[in-house]
Design a protein around this motif. Structure first.
Motif, PDB file in Angstrom:
ATOM      1  N   VAL A  37       0.863  -1.176   0.000  1.00 49.95           N
ATOM      2  CA  VAL A  37       0.000   0.000   0.000  1.00 49.95           C
ATOM      3  C   VAL A  37       0.904   1.231   0.000  1.00 49.95           C
ATOM      4  O   VAL A  37       1.912   1.247   0.705  1.00 49.95           O
ATOM      5  CB  VAL A  37      -0.913   0.025   1.240  1.00 49.95           C
ATOM      6  N   ARG A  38       0.561   2.231  -0.779  1.00 45.95           N
ATOM      7  CA  ARG A  38       1.388   3.436  -0.791  1.00 45.95           C
ATOM      8  C   ARG A  38       0.552   4.658  -0.415  1.00 45.95           C
ATOM      9  O   ARG A  38      -0.663   4.671  -0.582  1.00 45.95           O
ATOM     10  CB  ARG A  38       2.042   3.654  -2.148  1.00 45.95           C
ATOM     11  N   GLN A  39       1.253   5.654   0.088  1.00 43.74           N
ATOM     12  CA  GLN A  39       0.596   6.917   0.425  1.00 43.74           C
ATOM     13  C   GLN A  39       1.467   8.054  -0.058  1.00 43.74           C
ATOM     14  O   GLN A  39       2.562   8.275   0.460  1.00 43.74           O
ATOM     15  CB  GLN A  39       0.346   7.031   1.923  1.00 43.74           C
ATOM     16  N   PHE A  94       4.095   0.880   2.182  1.00 37.32           N
ATOM     17  CA  PHE A  94       3.873   0.040   3.342  1.00 37.32           C
ATOM     18  C   PHE A  94       3.554  -1.384   2.901  1.00 37.32           C
ATOM     19  O   PHE A  94       2.870  -1.586   1.892  1.00 37.32           O
ATOM     20  CB  PHE A  94       2.678   0.533   4.164  1.00 37.32           C
ATOM     21  N   CYS A  95       3.997  -2.369   3.656  1.00 39.07           N
ATOM     22  CA  CYS A  95       3.434  -3.697   3.481  1.00 39.07           C
ATOM     23  C   CYS A  95       2.410  -3.919   4.577  1.00 39.07           C
ATOM     24  O   CYS A  95       2.475  -3.308   5.654  1.00 39.07           O
ATOM     25  CB  CYS A  95       4.502  -4.790   3.451  1.00 39.07           C
ATOM     26  N   ALA A  96       1.445  -4.774   4.283  1.00 37.07           N
ATOM     27  CA  ALA A  96       0.304  -4.919   5.169  1.00 37.07           C
ATOM     28  C   ALA A  96      -0.252  -6.329   5.081  1.00 37.07           C
ATOM     29  O   ALA A  96      -0.091  -7.022   4.074  1.00 37.07           O
ATOM     30  CB  ALA A  96      -0.788  -3.905   4.788  1.00 37.07           C
ATOM     31  N   SER A 112      -8.484  -2.481  -0.902  1.00 33.46           N
ATOM     32  CA  SER A 112      -8.870  -1.364  -0.038  1.00 33.46           C
ATOM     33  C   SER A 112      -8.014  -1.374   1.222  1.00 33.46           C
ATOM     34  O   SER A 112      -7.991  -2.375   1.939  1.00 33.46           O
ATOM     35  CB  SER A 112     -10.342  -1.485   0.349  1.00 33.46           C
ATOM     36  N   PRO A 113      -7.315  -0.295   1.511  1.00 37.40           N
ATOM     37  CA  PRO A 113      -6.406  -0.300   2.671  1.00 37.40           C
ATOM     38  C   PRO A 113      -7.083  -0.659   3.991  1.00 37.40           C
ATOM     39  O   PRO A 113      -6.445  -1.249   4.868  1.00 37.40           O
ATOM     40  CB  PRO A 113      -5.860   1.134   2.687  1.00 37.40           C
TER      41      PRO A 113
END
Length: 129
Positions: A37-39, A94-96, A112-113
């Motif tokens: 996931v990126r921001q 980020f990894c999640a 979806s985060p």
């Protein structure tokens, strides 16, 4: 509890490439989906790719053909290869992992985060033009 630790970020010029890594640790059960996931600055988090334990992948339309997600289950490590980078790829990556009730070797939630509850601290990627 899942501990996720990203690495591999940095500064690159447009057109360059990077390979991000994420070390995951969970002692009793490793059968869980992992995602990137990126921001970007001033923007909401965006799920870009996910991978199941058995290698099933999903990508956001915006990164298809540019990002490749992979994992080495023996090393409990997740990867993200990014090629042909542009300034629009500048973000914290980020990894999640999803909640335990979704853990399965063959399943990943959508990108979806909010579907992911375990997060690493992130690794910064900056692309200059």
């Amino acid at each position: 509890q899942v501990k996720l630790t990203e690495s591999g970020g940095g500064s690159v010029q447009a057109g360059g490439s990077l390979k991000l890594s994420c070390a995951s640790s969970q002692i009793t059960d490793t059968n869980y989906c992992l995602a990137w996931v990126r921001q970007a600055p001033g923007k909401e988090r965006e799920g870009v790719a996910s991978i199941t334990v058995v290698g099933g992948t999903r990508y956001a339309d915006s990164v298809k053909g540019q990002f490749t997600i992979s994992r080495d289950n023996a090393k409990n490590t997740l990867y993200l290869q990014i090629i042909n980078m542009t300034p629009e790829d500048t973000a914290m990556y980020f990894c999640a992992a999803p909640p335990r009730n979704y853990w399965s070797p063959t399943y990943c939630p959508d990108l979806s985060p909010y579907k992911y509850v375990y997060w690493g601290q992130g690794t910064q990627v900056t692309v200059s033009s």
